[in-house]
Design a protein around this motif. Structure first.
Motif, mmCIF file in Angstrom:
data_model
loop_
_atom_site.group_PDB
_atom_site.id
_atom_site.type_symbol
_atom_site.label_atom_id
_atom_site.label_comp_id
_atom_site.label_asym_id
_atom_site.label_seq_id
_atom_site.Cartn_x
_atom_site.Cartn_y
_atom_site.Cartn_z
ATOM 1 N N PHE A 265 0.781 -1.239 0.217
ATOM 2 C CA PHE A 265 0.183 0.074 0.037
ATOM 3 C C PHE A 265 0.916 1.318 -0.218
ATOM 4 N N ILE A 266 2.059 1.349 0.528
ATOM 5 C CA ILE A 266 3.061 2.514 0.547
ATOM 6 C C ILE A 266 3.352 2.683 -0.813
ATOM 7 N N VAL A 267 3.889 1.532 -1.125
ATOM 8 C CA VAL A 267 4.318 1.617 -2.596
ATOM 9 C C VAL A 267 3.228 2.109 -3.607
ATOM 10 N N ALA A 268 2.177 1.640 -3.302
ATOM 11 C CA ALA A 268 0.943 1.811 -4.291
ATOM 12 C C ALA A 268 0.641 3.394 -4.070
ATOM 13 N N PHE A 269 0.509 4.046 -3.073
ATOM 14 C CA PHE A 269 0.156 5.355 -2.795
ATOM 15 C C PHE A 269 1.300 6.249 -3.596
ATOM 16 N N ALA A 270 2.383 5.902 -3.455
ATOM 17 C CA ALA A 270 3.618 6.669 -3.940
ATOM 18 C C ALA A 270 3.518 6.533 -5.459
ATOM 19 N N ALA A 271 3.344 5.437 -5.992
ATOM 20 C CA ALA A 271 3.030 5.049 -7.532
ATOM 21 C C ALA A 271 2.146 5.850 -8.122
ATOM 22 N N MET A 272 0.984 5.858 -7.318
ATOM 23 C CA MET A 272 -0.240 6.499 -7.904
ATOM 24 C C MET A 272 -0.306 8.042 -7.884
ATOM 25 N N TRP A 273 0.564 8.453 -6.656
ATOM 26 C CA TRP A 273 0.918 9.869 -6.889
ATOM 27 C C TRP A 273 1.732 10.357 -7.958
ATOM 28 N N ILE A 274 2.769 9.642 -8.033
ATOM 29 C CA ILE A 274 4.155 10.243 -8.867
ATOM 30 C C ILE A 274 3.638 10.068 -10.437
ATOM 31 N N PHE A 275 2.939 8.679 -10.651
ATOM 32 C CA PHE A 275 2.711 8.448 -11.908
ATOM 33 C C PHE A 275 1.199 8.685 -12.513
ATOM 34 N N ASN A 276 0.569 9.121 -11.596
ATOM 35 C CA ASN A 276 -1.255 9.572 -11.851
ATOM 36 C C ASN A 276 -1.777 8.045 -12.638
ATOM 37 N N ILE A 277 -1.844 7.132 -11.909
ATOM 38 C CA ILE A 277 -2.276 5.979 -12.475
ATOM 39 C C ILE A 277 -3.195 5.362 -11.558
ATOM 40 N N PRO A 278 -4.129 4.641 -12.105
ATOM 41 C CA PRO A 278 -5.283 3.950 -11.227
ATOM 42 C C PRO A 278 -4.770 3.113 -10.040
ATOM 43 N N PHE A 279 -5.420 3.408 -8.854
ATOM 44 C CA PHE A 279 -5.030 2.627 -7.721
ATOM 45 C C PHE A 279 -4.636 1.308 -7.957
ATOM 46 N N LEU A 280 -5.773 0.534 -8.542
ATOM 47 C CA LEU A 280 -5.273 -0.850 -8.568
ATOM 48 C C LEU A 280 -4.236 -1.323 -9.133
ATOM 49 N N LEU B 281 -2.213 -5.448 -20.078
ATOM 50 C CA LEU B 281 -2.374 -4.252 -19.472
ATOM 51 C C LEU B 281 -1.724 -3.040 -19.856
ATOM 52 N N ALA B 282 -2.683 -2.100 -19.974
ATOM 53 C CA ALA B 282 -2.265 -0.720 -20.630
ATOM 54 C C ALA B 282 -0.904 -0.343 -19.767
ATOM 55 N N GLU B 283 -0.791 -0.331 -18.672
ATOM 56 C CA GLU B 283 0.233 0.245 -17.917
ATOM 57 C C GLU B 283 1.332 -0.929 -17.378
ATOM 58 N N GLY B 284 1.371 -1.814 -18.201
ATOM 59 C CA GLY B 284 2.147 -3.148 -18.184
ATOM 60 C C GLY B 284 3.651 -2.742 -18.328
ATOM 61 N N LYS B 285 3.963 -1.868 -19.469
ATOM 62 C CA LYS B 285 5.360 -1.444 -19.546
ATOM 63 C C LYS B 285 5.872 -0.635 -18.232
ATOM 64 N N LEU B 286 5.226 0.285 -17.773
ATOM 65 C CA LEU B 286 5.420 1.058 -16.599
ATOM 66 C C LEU B 286 5.688 0.016 -15.356
ATOM 67 N N VAL B 287 4.699 -0.744 -15.199
ATOM 68 C CA VAL B 287 4.855 -1.740 -14.241
ATOM 69 C C VAL B 287 6.154 -2.634 -14.185
ATOM 70 N N SER B 288 6.547 -3.277 -14.978
ATOM 71 C CA SER B 288 7.676 -3.852 -15.516
ATOM 72 C C SER B 288 8.827 -3.164 -15.429
ATOM 73 N N ALA B 289 8.932 -1.821 -15.798
ATOM 74 C CA ALA B 289 10.227 -1.160 -15.900
ATOM 75 C C ALA B 289 10.396 -0.758 -14.394
ATOM 76 N N ILE B 290 9.604 -0.297 -13.652
ATOM 77 C CA ILE B 290 9.657 0.126 -12.110
ATOM 78 C C ILE B 290 10.100 -1.119 -11.492
ATOM 79 N N VAL B 291 9.618 -2.490 -11.770
ATOM 80 C CA VAL B 291 9.926 -3.994 -11.084
ATOM 81 C C VAL B 291 11.781 -4.008 -11.434
ATOM 82 N N PHE B 292 11.857 -4.082 -12.788
ATOM 83 C CA PHE B 292 13.310 -4.165 -13.040
ATOM 84 C C PHE B 292 14.209 -3.038 -12.552
ATOM 85 N N MET B 293 13.777 -1.945 -12.445
ATOM 86 C CA MET B 293 14.399 -0.929 -11.595
ATOM 87 C C MET B 293 14.742 -1.313 -9.965
ATOM 88 N N ALA B 294 13.689 -1.685 -9.527
ATOM 89 C CA ALA B 294 13.923 -2.234 -8.036
ATOM 90 C C ALA B 294 14.745 -3.396 -7.984
#
Length: 444
Positions: free
Chosen positions: A134-149, A398-411
């Motif tokens: 949830f902490i990562v979710a709120f940060a990502a939602m705020w920074i990238f303006n993506i849906p909460f789910l 998933l439309a935001e799949g590329k964003l999710v994958s990029a952040i995961v690989f950066m982590a």
């Protein structure tokens, strides 16, 4: 009439030859693809073996070296290894690698340690996973303006630690036994619970139902409980088959029983809509604690099992992390750049400490010291499970799949290259490395 027959025969021969040539062409393409994969595997194992030796000489965790070698071997640099993240071959390697590594985590987890720190582990692998997600979710939602789910999906993928990176470190460096066992057990449990949470959120994203707390909780319990039951049954049966008893028919085939137990527990659990990862971990837990189950595994079979598991785990670490390094998308990393690093910084320096404090402080019986708590703050590697889950998301459409994958690989890159490589140093600075006399006392 004769001319018509000749014409028909000629057409038949032409079509037959055409189909034959097409079949040969398709066969040659398949053969070339198989040779391409074999060459990639040969290069990975060759360079990986040399990298493992280098890691040993430098005193560094091998996974950090493997991922750097993967970057060098990948399309961005030398182009010697090019297996796409969305390919069936890659998904199969990551899936089997994840299952085997989680199984290994279960095998090296002792019931004795679990009894002492079960409250801490329970909180880290349940409440801790939720807090991190949830902490990562709120940060990502705020920074990238993506849906909460979508943001919660990212947080769920990153919520589990990585036994593939941690197990080799704790096997090589004499970090305090209580701390090492707890961190390894946490990583094994959170791999399963993090994967369950990811599965639940992923399902909610593609369903027409509204996401509710009760629906998420019910799905979580269903997946976890089903996985525990399947893993316990298959783990007990597998251990029974290699134990010293009248019906121990497969004692001579212990390594094969290990492979069958890993594959069987995952596949059966998934077939009944339970957590395959949780099932695999519990199978390993049963396998590694045969004495507690009143089953006697002869030293010969026990040694054969551990040698096989260690050898296969090394090859899979080599294979998985070099593959991960080769698949780093530098264009995507550049696209999300500093914003992605901000999310990862919050993940490491905010989410992890809050998770640790919320999980360790309530367990007064464990008597955690300040250096031990600080060590937990820093021990936060992300790896193979997150990569496998990100691969599934990337191939889902998933439309935001590329964003999710990029952040995961950066982590994965940041935690492995920064945290995994410095874990022994941090342990030494915090005074958590055991002396030889303490090690002997612990063994007794």
């Amino acid at each position: 009439m004769q001319a018509s027959l000749c014409h028909f025969w000629g057409y038949f021969r032409f079509m037959g030859i055409k189909h034959l040539l097409e079949a040969i062409h398709m066969h040659s393409e398949t053969l070339l693809l198989a040779q391409h994969y074999l060459l990639a595997l040969f290069i990975i194992f060759l360079i990986g073996t040399l990298g493992g030796k280098l890691a040993e000489k430098l005193g560094l965790p091998d996974v950090a070296i493997f991922i750097v070698l993967g970057i060098l071997l990948g399309p961005s640099v030398l182009s010697l290894v090019d297996i796409h993240a969305e390919s069936t071959m890659n998904q199969m390697i990551l899936l089997f690698g994840a299952c085997f590594i989680i199984f290994h985590g279960g095998v090296i987890t002792s019931f004795e340690i679990l009894q002492k720190v079960w409250r801490t582990i329970s909180l880290l692998s349940t409440l801790g996973v939720v807090i991190t997600a949830f902490i990562v979710a709120f940060a990502a939602m705020w920074i990238f303006n993506i849906p909460f789910l979508v943001a919660l999906l990212l947080g769920s993928i990153l919520a589990s630690t990585d036994p593939a990176a941690l197990v080799p470190i704790f096997q090589k460096f004499p970090i305090r036994r209580k701390v090492a066992q707890t961190v390894i057990t946490e990583s094994a449990f959170t791999d399963a619970t993090g994967a369950i949470m990811t599965t639940v959120v992923f399902g909610l994203l593609f369903s027409s139902k509204d996401a509710g707390v009760f629906s998420i909780g019910f799905e979580f319990i269903q997946l976890a409980l089903g996985g525990i039951i399947v893993g316990a049954i298959i783990g007990f049966v597998a251990t029974f088959l290699i134990s010293e008893n009248d019906r121990g028919l497969l004692r001579e085939f212990t390594p094969m029983v290990v492979v069958l137990a890993v594959l069987g527990s995952y596949l059966v659990a998934e077939q009944i809509h339970a957590s395959g990862f949780m099932s695999v971990f519990v199978t390993g837990l049963m396998f590694g604690n045969a004495k507690s189950l009143r089953l006697t595994v002869l030293p010969k079979e026990e040694q054969a099992a551990h040698q096989f598991i260690d050898a296969v785990s090394l090859k899979l670490r080599m294979l998985v992390f070099i593959l991960l390094g080769s698949q780093v998308d530098f264009a995507a990393l550049k696209q999300y750049g500093w914003l992605g690093l901000i999310v990862i910084a919050i993940f490491i320096f905010v989410a992890r400490p809050i998770t640790v404090l919320a999980s360790l402080l309530p367990d007064s019986k464990a008597k955690w010291t300040r250096p031990e708590v600080l060590f937990f703050f820093w021990t936060r590697e992300t790896g193979v499970i997150a990569a496998a889950l990100a691969g599934i998301v990337a191939s889902s459409g998933l439309a935001e799949g590329k964003l999710v994958s990029a952040i995961v690989f950066m982590a994965i890159l940041v935690t492995l290259l920064l945290q995994a490589s410095t874990t022994p140093f941090i342990a030494r600075k915090l005074g958590l490395l055991e002396s030889s006399s303490e090690l002997k006392k612990g063994e007794q």
